[in-house]
Design an enzyme around this catalytic site. Sequence first.
Site, PDB file in Angstrom:
ATOM      1  N   ARG A 125       3.532  -7.993  17.803  1.00 59.02           N
ATOM      2  CA  ARG A 125       4.261  -8.283  16.539  1.00 59.02           C
ATOM      3  C   ARG A 125       3.346  -8.814  15.441  1.00 59.02           C
ATOM      4  NH1 ARG A 125       7.438  -9.852  20.472  1.00 59.02           N
ATOM      5  NH2 ARG A 125       9.164  -8.443  20.888  1.00 59.02           N
ATOM      6  N   LYS A 147      -0.408  -2.527   2.486  1.00 58.00           N
ATOM      7  CA  LYS A 147       0.359  -1.372   2.966  1.00 58.00           C
ATOM      8  C   LYS A 147      -0.449  -0.707   4.075  1.00 58.00           C
ATOM      9  CE  LYS A 147       1.922   0.878  -0.938  1.00 58.00           C
ATOM     10  NZ  LYS A 147       2.499   2.127  -1.442  1.00 58.00           N
ATOM     11  N   GLU A 189      -9.145   6.265  -9.422  1.00 57.65           N
ATOM     12  CA  GLU A 189      -8.282   5.082  -9.265  1.00 57.65           C
ATOM     13  C   GLU A 189      -8.808   3.942 -10.154  1.00 57.65           C
ATOM     14  OE1 GLU A 189      -5.530   5.468  -7.497  1.00 57.65           O
ATOM     15  OE2 GLU A 189      -6.000   7.101  -6.106  1.00 57.65           O
ATOM     16  N   LYS A 231      -5.328  -4.805  -9.052  1.00 55.61           N
ATOM     17  CA  LYS A 231      -4.399  -4.465  -7.958  1.00 55.61           C
ATOM     18  C   LYS A 231      -3.811  -5.743  -7.356  1.00 55.61           C
ATOM     19  CE  LYS A 231      -3.048  -1.794  -4.129  1.00 55.61           C
ATOM     20  NZ  LYS A 231      -3.209  -0.680  -3.228  1.00 55.61           N
ATOM     21  N   GLU A 241       6.820  -3.744  -3.078  1.00 58.92           N
ATOM     22  CA  GLU A 241       6.968  -2.505  -3.853  1.00 58.92           C
ATOM     23  C   GLU A 241       8.402  -2.219  -4.274  1.00 58.92           C
ATOM     24  OE1 GLU A 241       5.715   1.289  -2.133  1.00 58.92           O
ATOM     25  OE2 GLU A 241       4.587   1.630  -3.974  1.00 58.92           O
ATOM     26  N   ARG A 245       5.091  -2.838  -8.848  1.00 57.10           N
ATOM     27  CA  ARG A 245       4.006  -2.190  -8.114  1.00 57.10           C
ATOM     28  C   ARG A 245       3.962  -0.683  -8.370  1.00 57.10           C
ATOM     29  NH1 ARG A 245       2.094  -4.102  -2.082  1.00 57.10           N
ATOM     30  NH2 ARG A 245       0.534  -2.512  -1.797  1.00 57.10           N
ATOM     31  N   ASN A 249       1.288   3.905  -9.530  1.00 60.79           N
ATOM     32  CA  ASN A 249       1.447   5.340  -9.305  1.00 60.79           C
ATOM     33  C   ASN A 249       1.120   6.181 -10.539  1.00 60.79           C
ATOM     34  OD1 ASN A 249       2.251   5.088  -6.636  1.00 60.79           O
ATOM     35  ND2 ASN A 249       4.369   4.695  -7.212  1.00 60.79           N
ATOM     36  N   HIS A 252       0.050   9.832 -10.368  1.00 63.32           N
ATOM     37  CA  HIS A 252       0.373  10.306  -9.028  1.00 63.32           C
ATOM     38  C   HIS A 252       1.597  11.220  -8.974  1.00 63.32           C
ATOM     39  CE1 HIS A 252      -2.612   7.323  -8.020  1.00 63.32           C
ATOM     40  NE2 HIS A 252      -2.549   7.598  -6.740  1.00 63.32           N
ATOM     41  N   HIS A 256       0.341  14.121  -7.040  1.00 65.31           N
ATOM     42  CA  HIS A 256       0.868  14.492  -5.721  1.00 65.31           C
ATOM     43  C   HIS A 256       1.410  15.909  -5.726  1.00 65.31           C
ATOM     44  CE1 HIS A 256       1.488  10.107  -4.183  1.00 65.31           C
ATOM     45  NE2 HIS A 256       0.328  10.603  -3.807  1.00 65.31           N
ATOM     46  N   HIS A 269      -7.549  13.890  -3.150  1.00 63.38           N
ATOM     47  CA  HIS A 269      -6.571  13.022  -3.807  1.00 63.38           C
ATOM     48  C   HIS A 269      -7.017  12.535  -5.194  1.00 63.38           C
ATOM     49  CE1 HIS A 269      -3.370  10.111  -4.195  1.00 63.38           C
ATOM     50  NE2 HIS A 269      -4.281   9.162  -4.419  1.00 63.38           N
TER      51      HIS A 269
HETATM   52  N1  LIG Z   1      -2.617   1.586   1.907  1.00 64.76           N
HETATM   53  C1  LIG Z   1      -2.715   1.923   0.651  1.00 64.76           C
HETATM   54  O1  LIG Z   1      -2.259   1.215  -0.248  1.00 64.76           O
HETATM   55  C2  LIG Z   1      -3.447   3.178   0.298  1.00 64.76           C
HETATM   56  C3  LIG Z   1      -3.859   3.422  -1.020  1.00 64.76           C
HETATM   57  C4  LIG Z   1      -4.597   4.562  -1.299  1.00 64.76           C
HETATM   58  C5  LIG Z   1      -4.915   5.456  -0.266  1.00 64.76           C
HETATM   59  N2  LIG Z   1      -4.493   5.190   1.003  1.00 64.76           N
HETATM   60  C6  LIG Z   1      -4.828   6.104   2.126  1.00 64.76           C
HETATM   61  O2  LIG Z   1      -6.245   6.159   2.219  1.00 64.76           O
HETATM   62  C7  LIG Z   1      -6.603   7.415   2.796  1.00 64.76           C
HETATM   63  C8  LIG Z   1      -7.750   8.000   1.986  1.00 64.76           C
HETATM   64  O3  LIG Z   1      -8.854   7.117   2.056  1.00 64.76           O
HETATM   65  P1  LIG Z   1     -10.348   7.609   1.777  1.00 64.76           P
HETATM   66  O4  LIG Z   1     -10.356   8.366   0.522  1.00 64.76           O
HETATM   67  O5  LIG Z   1     -11.204   6.427   1.948  1.00 64.76           O
HETATM   68  O6  LIG Z   1     -10.574   8.707   2.923  1.00 64.76           O
HETATM   69  P2  LIG Z   1     -11.264   8.640   4.375  1.00 64.76           P
HETATM   70  O7  LIG Z   1     -10.959   7.376   5.056  1.00 64.76           O
HETATM   71  O8  LIG Z   1     -10.872   9.899   5.077  1.00 64.76           O
HETATM   72  O9  LIG Z   1     -12.818   8.691   4.025  1.00 64.76           O
HETATM   73  C9  LIG Z   1     -13.358   9.828   3.391  1.00 64.76           C
HETATM   74  C10 LIG Z   1     -14.549  10.377   4.169  1.00 64.76           C
HETATM   75  O10 LIG Z   1     -15.681   9.545   3.958  1.00 64.76           O
HETATM   76  C11 LIG Z   1     -16.281   9.172   5.214  1.00 64.76           C
HETATM   77  N3  LIG Z   1     -16.893   7.869   4.984  1.00 64.76           N
HETATM   78  C12 LIG Z   1     -16.272   6.678   4.892  1.00 64.76           C
HETATM   79  N4  LIG Z   1     -17.146   5.733   4.499  1.00 64.76           N
HETATM   80  C13 LIG Z   1     -18.340   6.340   4.361  1.00 64.76           C
HETATM   81  C14 LIG Z   1     -19.619   5.901   3.975  1.00 64.76           C
HETATM   82  N5  LIG Z   1     -19.829   4.659   3.568  1.00 64.76           N
HETATM   83  N6  LIG Z   1     -20.626   6.800   3.967  1.00 64.76           N
HETATM   84  C15 LIG Z   1     -20.406   8.094   4.303  1.00 64.76           C
HETATM   85  N7  LIG Z   1     -19.214   8.583   4.652  1.00 64.76           N
HETATM   86  C16 LIG Z   1     -18.189   7.712   4.690  1.00 64.76           C
HETATM   87  C17 LIG Z   1     -15.132   9.204   6.165  1.00 64.76           C
HETATM   88  O11 LIG Z   1     -15.589   9.338   7.492  1.00 64.76           O
HETATM   89  C18 LIG Z   1     -14.357  10.431   5.676  1.00 64.76           C
HETATM   90  O12 LIG Z   1     -14.917  11.602   6.168  1.00 64.76           O
HETATM   91  C19 LIG Z   1      -5.364   8.272   2.797  1.00 64.76           C
HETATM   92  O13 LIG Z   1      -4.858   8.339   4.109  1.00 64.76           O
HETATM   93  C20 LIG Z   1      -4.393   7.527   1.904  1.00 64.76           C
HETATM   94  O14 LIG Z   1      -3.045   7.714   2.275  1.00 64.76           O
HETATM   95  C21 LIG Z   1      -3.784   4.082   1.298  1.00 64.76           C
HETATM   96 ZN   LIG Z   2      -4.075   7.239  -5.285  1.00 66.17          ZN
END
Ligand SMILES: NC(=O)c1ccc[n+]([C@@H]2O[C@H](COP(=O)([O-])OP(=O)(O)OC[C@H]3O[C@@H](n4cnc5c(N)ncnc54)[C@H](O)[C@@H]3O)[C@@H](O)[C@H]2O)c1
Ligand SMILES: [Zn+2]
Length: 380
Positions: A125, A147, A189, A231, A241, A245, A249, A252, A256, A269
């Site tokens: 939990r 999130k 972003e 943020k 949210e 918040r 978006n 987006h 999206h 993205h």
């Molecule tokens: N929780 C939230 O509020 C929130 C907000 C925005 C996005 N997200 C989520 O985040 C995800 C996208 O995140 P992302 O863009 O970081 O993608 P990701 O985690 O897939 O990373 C992108 C790529 O970069 C590689 N990588 C990571 N760090 C590296 C480094 N320092 N050097 C070389 N390669 C590296 C990873 O292995 C991957 O192949 C999505 O699933 C999205 O839904 C969540």
């Molecule tokens: Zn985004």
Amino acid sequence: MTMPESTVKVALGDRSYDILIKPGVLREIGARLSRLGFSRQAALVTNPVTARLYAPTVKRSLSKAGFNALTVTIPDGERSKTLRSAGVILDRLAAARFERQSVLLALGGGVIGDLAGFAAAIYARGIPFIQLPTTLVAQVDSSVGGKTGVNLPVGKNLVGAFHQPRQVLIDPNTLRTLPQREWVAGLAEVIKYGVIADEQFFTYLERHISEIRRLAPEPVLRIITRSCEIKAAVVAEDEWESDRRRILNFGHTIGHALETLGGYHRLIHGEAVAIGMVQEAALACSLGLCTAEVVSRLRAVVLAAGLPADLPRVTFQQLWGAMQHDKKVALGRVYCVLPEHIGRVVILPLDEGSVRQWLTAQSLRRVSSRMSRRRRGGKT
Ligand SMILES: NC(=O)c1ccc[n+]([C@@H]2O[C@H](COP(=O)([O-])OP(=O)(O)OC[C@H]3O[C@@H](n4cnc5c(N)ncnc54)[C@H](O)[C@@H]3O)[C@@H](O)[C@H]2O)c1
Ligand SMILES: [Zn+2]
């Protein structure tokens, strides 16, 4: 010489925490965790890419501070952000008899952060977790705000929990190994934060975009810090949210829709969000909400960052259809974050007629500028 660093506080009552942004902070993890008073049991969740690049540094630091750390490596990519991967993490924690004072560390991009955070939210939990974000998206967006979640086969982020990290430790040096396309996508972003909340920051981005693109340390520290501050402030006002918040978006709604139309492959993205921001600003302008200067400034900074700004060829039916599936649709209406000027946005429902009119005007403008380019080309 001491390297500059900064701290951003996320004010959420008894769930408050600090975001520390400091080059080289990954080498200090063990000492910092000791100060937070966890048991000496830790789990490092990572993927093969970040494991190879950064896990040795983190593990060395943990073991120097007396932590017993197990590593859980999940395959790279969005396709691993699943309940099944969460199950793998939970099984490892249970087998190692993790308890409430144990700590989980998420070392990677947003995929690892969302997934590991979700496992930490539901194991026993809720156990403490620390974000060690290594992509720009994770450093300025996903690691801040609590999130967490995973995807289901029918849609992204459909299962999740709000679970705030106990600390976010950002090492901007990790950005140096990030593929160029991922790094630039994260800048969308960052630009977004300027538009929704801070004109001065937007102006800073306009002036310093080429140094930022070259990863100059001071501007990079500054953009991460300011993005996290914005943020954090938005999240502090609306942790769950419900309303405010949603300004996060911006870009987006159309973004999206474009990701969906591209079958999740053509645009990543941040690229889709960049186009979404410019186009949502153009829409706001056509609705009389902002001036054309807002659109041209935004477009210029997006292009200077190396991001796309123009709509790919889509019909009104395709775009409007894809916008209906967006989670910002409430009570059958599509809501969109629209700029009034740089630094201030409003959230308004869109009606089909005005979106159709705007898109038709866009297409006509595109055709006429193509024709005049051709005419000019003919003269020379
Ligand atoms: N929780 C939230 O509020 C929130 C907000 C925005 C996005 N997200 C989520 O985040 C995800 C996208 O995140 P992302 O863009 O970081 O993608 P990701 O985690 O897939 O990373 C992108 C790529 O970069 C590689 N990588 C990571 N760090 C590296 C480094 N320092 N050097 C070389 N390669 C590296 C990873 O292995 C991957 O192949 C999505 O699933 C999205 O839904 C969540
Ligand atoms: Zn985004």
